[in-house]
Write a protein that holds these residues in place. Structure first.
Motif, short mmCIF file in Angstrom:
data_model
loop_
_atom_site.label_atom_id
_atom_site.label_comp_id
_atom_site.label_asym_id
_atom_site.label_seq_id
_atom_site.Cartn_x
_atom_site.Cartn_y
_atom_site.Cartn_z
N GLY A 13 7.21 -25.89 -9.70
CA GLY A 13 6.38 -25.56 -10.86
C GLY A 13 6.83 -24.26 -11.53
N GLU A 14 7.13 -23.27 -10.68
CA GLU A 14 7.56 -21.96 -11.18
C GLU A 14 8.89 -22.10 -11.94
OE1 GLU A 14 7.28 -17.81 -8.91
OE2 GLU A 14 8.98 -19.02 -8.23
N PHE A 16 10.04 -24.85 -13.27
CA PHE A 16 9.85 -25.67 -14.47
C PHE A 16 9.55 -24.80 -15.68
CE2 PHE A 16 6.95 -27.73 -17.45
CZ PHE A 16 7.71 -28.82 -17.83
N LYS A 17 8.70 -23.78 -15.49
CA LYS A 17 8.34 -22.91 -16.61
C LYS A 17 9.56 -22.17 -17.15
CE LYS A 17 4.81 -21.07 -14.23
NZ LYS A 17 3.66 -20.20 -13.97
N ILE A 18 10.41 -21.70 -16.22
CA ILE A 18 11.62 -21.01 -16.65
C ILE A 18 12.55 -21.98 -17.37
CG2 ILE A 18 13.69 -19.83 -15.77
CD1 ILE A 18 11.92 -18.79 -13.47
N ILE A 20 11.91 -24.90 -18.94
CA ILE A 20 11.49 -25.43 -20.25
C ILE A 20 11.59 -24.34 -21.31
CG2 ILE A 20 8.97 -25.03 -20.10
CD1 ILE A 20 10.44 -28.33 -21.26
N VAL A 21 11.27 -23.09 -20.95
CA VAL A 21 11.43 -21.99 -21.92
C VAL A 21 12.91 -21.81 -22.24
CG1 VAL A 21 11.17 -19.50 -22.26
CG2 VAL A 21 9.29 -20.82 -21.30
N TYR A 44 17.35 -16.94 -10.49
CA TYR A 44 16.23 -17.56 -9.81
C TYR A 44 16.68 -18.20 -8.49
CZ TYR A 44 12.00 -20.20 -8.92
OH TYR A 44 10.87 -20.68 -8.34
N LEU A 329 12.24 -34.84 -17.06
CA LEU A 329 11.36 -33.67 -17.00
C LEU A 329 11.20 -33.13 -15.59
CD1 LEU A 329 8.65 -34.67 -19.59
CD2 LEU A 329 10.35 -32.86 -19.77
N ILE A 331 13.64 -32.58 -13.56
CA ILE A 331 14.89 -31.95 -13.12
C ILE A 331 14.64 -30.65 -12.34
CG2 ILE A 331 16.95 -30.75 -14.01
CD1 ILE A 331 17.25 -32.99 -16.05
N ALA A 334 13.73 -31.46 -8.84
CA ALA A 334 14.89 -32.03 -8.14
C ALA A 334 15.83 -30.92 -7.67
CB ALA A 334 15.62 -33.00 -9.07
N LYS A 335 16.08 -29.96 -8.54
CA LYS A 335 17.01 -28.89 -8.17
C LYS A 335 16.45 -28.04 -7.04
CE LYS A 335 19.51 -26.90 -11.52
NZ LYS A 335 19.88 -26.36 -12.85
#
Lengths: 386, 361
Positions: A13-14, A16-18, A20-21, A44, A329, A331, A334-335
């Motif tokens: 989740g953390e 994901f925010k990085i 998508i921005v 990160y 979305l 990804i 997954a990483k």
């Protein structure tokens, strides 16, 4: 002597925010922000990788990366357009690029090593450019030449050119694939034995025999899988068509063909996906475990890796489902899953004081090679397990 | 404010537990609880915050203090007005769900808009800017390749070829934009020696290729005209060049956006790329049909000829090539997304609509 476990503390989740921005700003700035995005992403993943209560760090600045990226993208655009329009020029350009490849790899290794640190001390790579050309250019070409020479010598001169051409190509490819494991072991040695942590030296004694053995097992598994698929296709066709396939007349009944082929195609495609993922998991885990098991930093640290085919297969497989069904979305998750699995299966046996290491002299460096390597996705071919 | 973490001397991996005390006058460092004297006047350098990875604070003497107390560091930076604050806007966006939501919607929307309208629009612009010489150079290579791989020389009598070429000159648009329109005949063998495939191709340069079988199948000259006008429509609208530009751009975009996804199989990218290109291709076919219909009405020909010819070609080629067959056989409609051409029934229907306009004018 103490065994320390690597760990990864990033969260889907953390990240994901990085992510998508990063994507959003990269689109808004027409790609310029992607250099900043790369640095934030690397930081990160490095920053969340821990060993012995200390984390790794990545130090490249976005401007260094932007410079290399501009050049790489220009080349990529020119290459893609030329190769789509004039296939001959595209091919010539590809050859030119291949002669530049060892240089790109060499710069990339230097740059990425210097930009990485652990406990305030930088890594470094001091392999020579000549060796990069030897391992990535000269040696792979030798068997290609030998293969072609053997074919030309064995075939009579009056042989039809049209028939000779594919045989020569096949011989060249066979020669090339036969030497791939050897090139890989040479390159892995080159990469590890010229790597440094501060004033410390990494070393790995890798045997070509083991590499060939891993490749052989990989091929055998592939063969078994291939046979399995042939059997499955036959069974599926019989099941779908019901009874005797020869009784069907597709010419009078084209719908039949479509109805019969579609489900079988989908089914075979699914089996093929599972098989490729399995082969990849087998290959990567075996190679990684072997290379890590042999890698040491002076007599202070010895690395270990205990990834398994099954474990890695599950990570790959679930990642694939996540990414496909989320339309990309997922990804970030997954990483993170892959990074966590890899860290959880890596250990370091420490039998000395890591505090003795100090950073050596650092030269200023540009990111040219690094980014060119990235743009052409070099990692795939040169994977040695890191 | 007191930050706890680790301290490393300049360039060294020697680690000590430490406290960094920040106040209005400056900072004081306490490795292992004892004050470490520092040169006055130096500034601290803070690494930008990314997620919750430990913050790196570089001291003026080159030594490094790391701490996981990210929130306190941020609070102090905000309070003290340290110049490092301005570098934290990326983290502000990344840690606020509202901004993340905006970024999410923007990314989805711009991806959709870019691929559906932006890329086709840009490639059209570029294609119409390309000089005729470039287009010709591209096509000559394609023709040679096709001749080597797919075609055989035509077996139509020279006289028939001659008269069809003359008729073709009447179909060519008035403004040729520097392109040399030319009709060429080829034989295209099917799976076995007894079958031939009926098809027509347009190269960006204005070379239009028709197969012998297609010529034979036309029952009236207008039916062949209709097919040729469709192919001319591809040339006039520069579809060949647009397709090259679009797929080049698509390849680059896919590499850029998802290129570093080590966690995912690379070849899964082939499917979205393929679907998008099929979608673009169907758009081109429709555009070429419309061009043919409009020219036919202008030239006093019934547009229904195109529909009839298409129906016949699809009927014959079914089983030889799959093109169009999927729709006819009533297979699931999702198959349409895989096809490079719109469904033949749709195209025939459209021809019918234009035919009505033609008859009622």
């Amino acid at each position: 002597m103490e065994t320390k476990q690597f760990s990864f503390t990033g969260k889907g989740g953390e990240y994901f925010k990085i992510w998508i921005v990063n994507l959003c700003l990269s689109i808004l700035t027409l790609g310029i922000y992607s250099a900043w995005a790369t640095v934030r992403t690397r930081r990160y993943f490095f920053g969340n990788t821990w060993l012995d209560e200390a984390n790794f760090e990545y130090h490249a600045t976005p401007k260094q990366i932007l410079f290399g990226r501009v050049i790489a993208i220009t080349l990529l655009v020119v290459y893609t357009i030329l190769s789509e329009t004039f296939s001959v020029i595209g091919f010539a350009l590809l050859l030119l690029l291949l002669t530049g490849l060892p240089w790109i790899v060499w710069r990339s290794l230097q740059f990425n090593a210097r930009m990485s640190s652990y406990r305030n001390v930088r890594f470094a790579f001091d392999g020579g450019l000549g060796d990069a050309y030897k391992y990535l250019f000269l040696i792979p070409l030798i068997p290609v030449g030998i293969g072609i020479a053997i074919v030309l010598a064995m075939y009579p001169a009056q042989m039809d050119d049209d028939a000779l051409y594919p045989i020569v190509i096949a011989a060249a490819f066979l020669g090339f694939y036969l030497i791939v494991p050897y090139v890989q072991v040479l390159f892995a040695r080159y990469r590890i034995n010229h790597s440094h942590y501060g004033q410390g030296n990494f070393a790995a004694e890798l045997s070509a025999g083991t590499y060939y053995l891993i490749y052989l097992k990989f091929l055998l598994w592939g063969l078994v899988g291939g046979i399995l698929i042939v059997i499955l296709v036959t069974v599926a066709l019989v099941a779908v068509l019901g009874g005797d396939p020869t009784s069907l007349n597709f010419e009078d009944n084209p719908e039949m063909l479509l109805k019969a082929i579609m489900p079988v195609t989908v089914f075979v495609y699914a089996v093929l996906i599972v098989l490729t993922i399995f082969l990849r998991a087998f290959f990567k885990s075996r190679l990684r475990n072997y290379v890590f098991g042999k890698t040491e930093l002076d007599d202070v640290v010895a690395l270990r890796s205990n990834t398994s085919t099954g474990g890695l297969f599950m990570v790959y497989f679930i990642n694939l489902l996540l990414v496909v069904f989320s339309l990309g979305l997922a990804i970030p998750w997954a990483k993170v899953r892959l990074a966590r699995y890899t860290a959880d299966h890596t250990q370091a046996i420490v039998q000395g004081d890591l505090g003795q290491y100090v950073t050596g002299q650092q030269d200023a460096q540009t990111a040219l090679g690094d980014e060119m390597g990235e743009a052409f996705d070099l990692d795939t071919g040169l994977e040695i397990g890191f | 404010m007191i930050l706890t973490g680790h301290w490393y001397p300049a360039g060294s991996a020697r680690r000590q537990g430490a406290e960094l005390r920040l106040d209005e006058d400056g900072f004081r460092l306490f490795p292992d609880g004892e004050l470490q004297p520092q040169d006055a006047g130096g500034e601290l350098q803070f690494s930008p915050r990314v997620g919750n990875i430990p913050r790196q604070i570089r001291l003026p003497d080159g030594s490094l203090f790391t701490t996981q107390e990210n929130d306190q560091v941020n609070a102090w930076l905000a309070r003290s007005g340290h110049k490092g604050t301005c570098r934290h806007w990326a983290h502000v966006l990344e840690s606020n769900w509202a901004w993340v939501g905006v970024a999410f919607l923007f990314t989805i929307a711009s991806g959709f808009v870019g691929l559906y309208w932006g890329l086709p629009w840009a490639s059209k612009k570029i294609a119409f800017e390309l000089p005729a010489e470039v287009i010709e150079a591209v096509s000559s290579g394609t023709l040679q390749t096709l001749d080597r791989l797919v075609f055989e020389p035509s077996s139509l009598p020279a006289g028939q070829q001659q008269s069809l070429r003359r008729r073709f000159q009447g179909l060519v648009p008035d403004d040729q934009e520097g392109l040399a329109y030319e009709l060429r005949f080829r034989r295209m063998p099917g799976w076995d020696d007894n079958t031939q495939i009926a098809n027509a191709f347009a190269l960006p340069s204005g070379d239009i290729l028709v197969t012998d079988r297609l010529v034979e199948m036309a029952e009236k000259p207008e039916e062949l005209d209709a097919i040729l006008l469709h192919e001319i429509g591809h040339v006039v609208n520069r579809h060949g060049m647009r397709q090259v530009i679009q797929s080049s751009a698509l390849t680059i975009l896919l590499i850029l956006v998802v290129g570093d996804v080590g966690a995912v199989e690379e070849w899964t990218l082939a499917l979205p790329g393929f679907l998008l290109e099929s979608n673009y291709s169907r758009g081109f076919e429709t555009e070429a049909d419309e061009y043919a219909f409009e020219r036919m009405i202008a030239m006093d020909m019934d547009p229904t000829h195109l529909g009839r010819m298409l129906g016949r070609i699809t009927g014959e080629n079914r089983g030889i090539v799959e093109d169009g067959a999927a729709q006819d056989t009533g297979a699931e409609s999702w198959l349409e997304y895989l096809s490079s051409h719109p469904g033949t029934p749709d195209r025939i229907e459209q021809a019918g609509r234009y035919s009505e306009i033609f008859r009622n004018r």
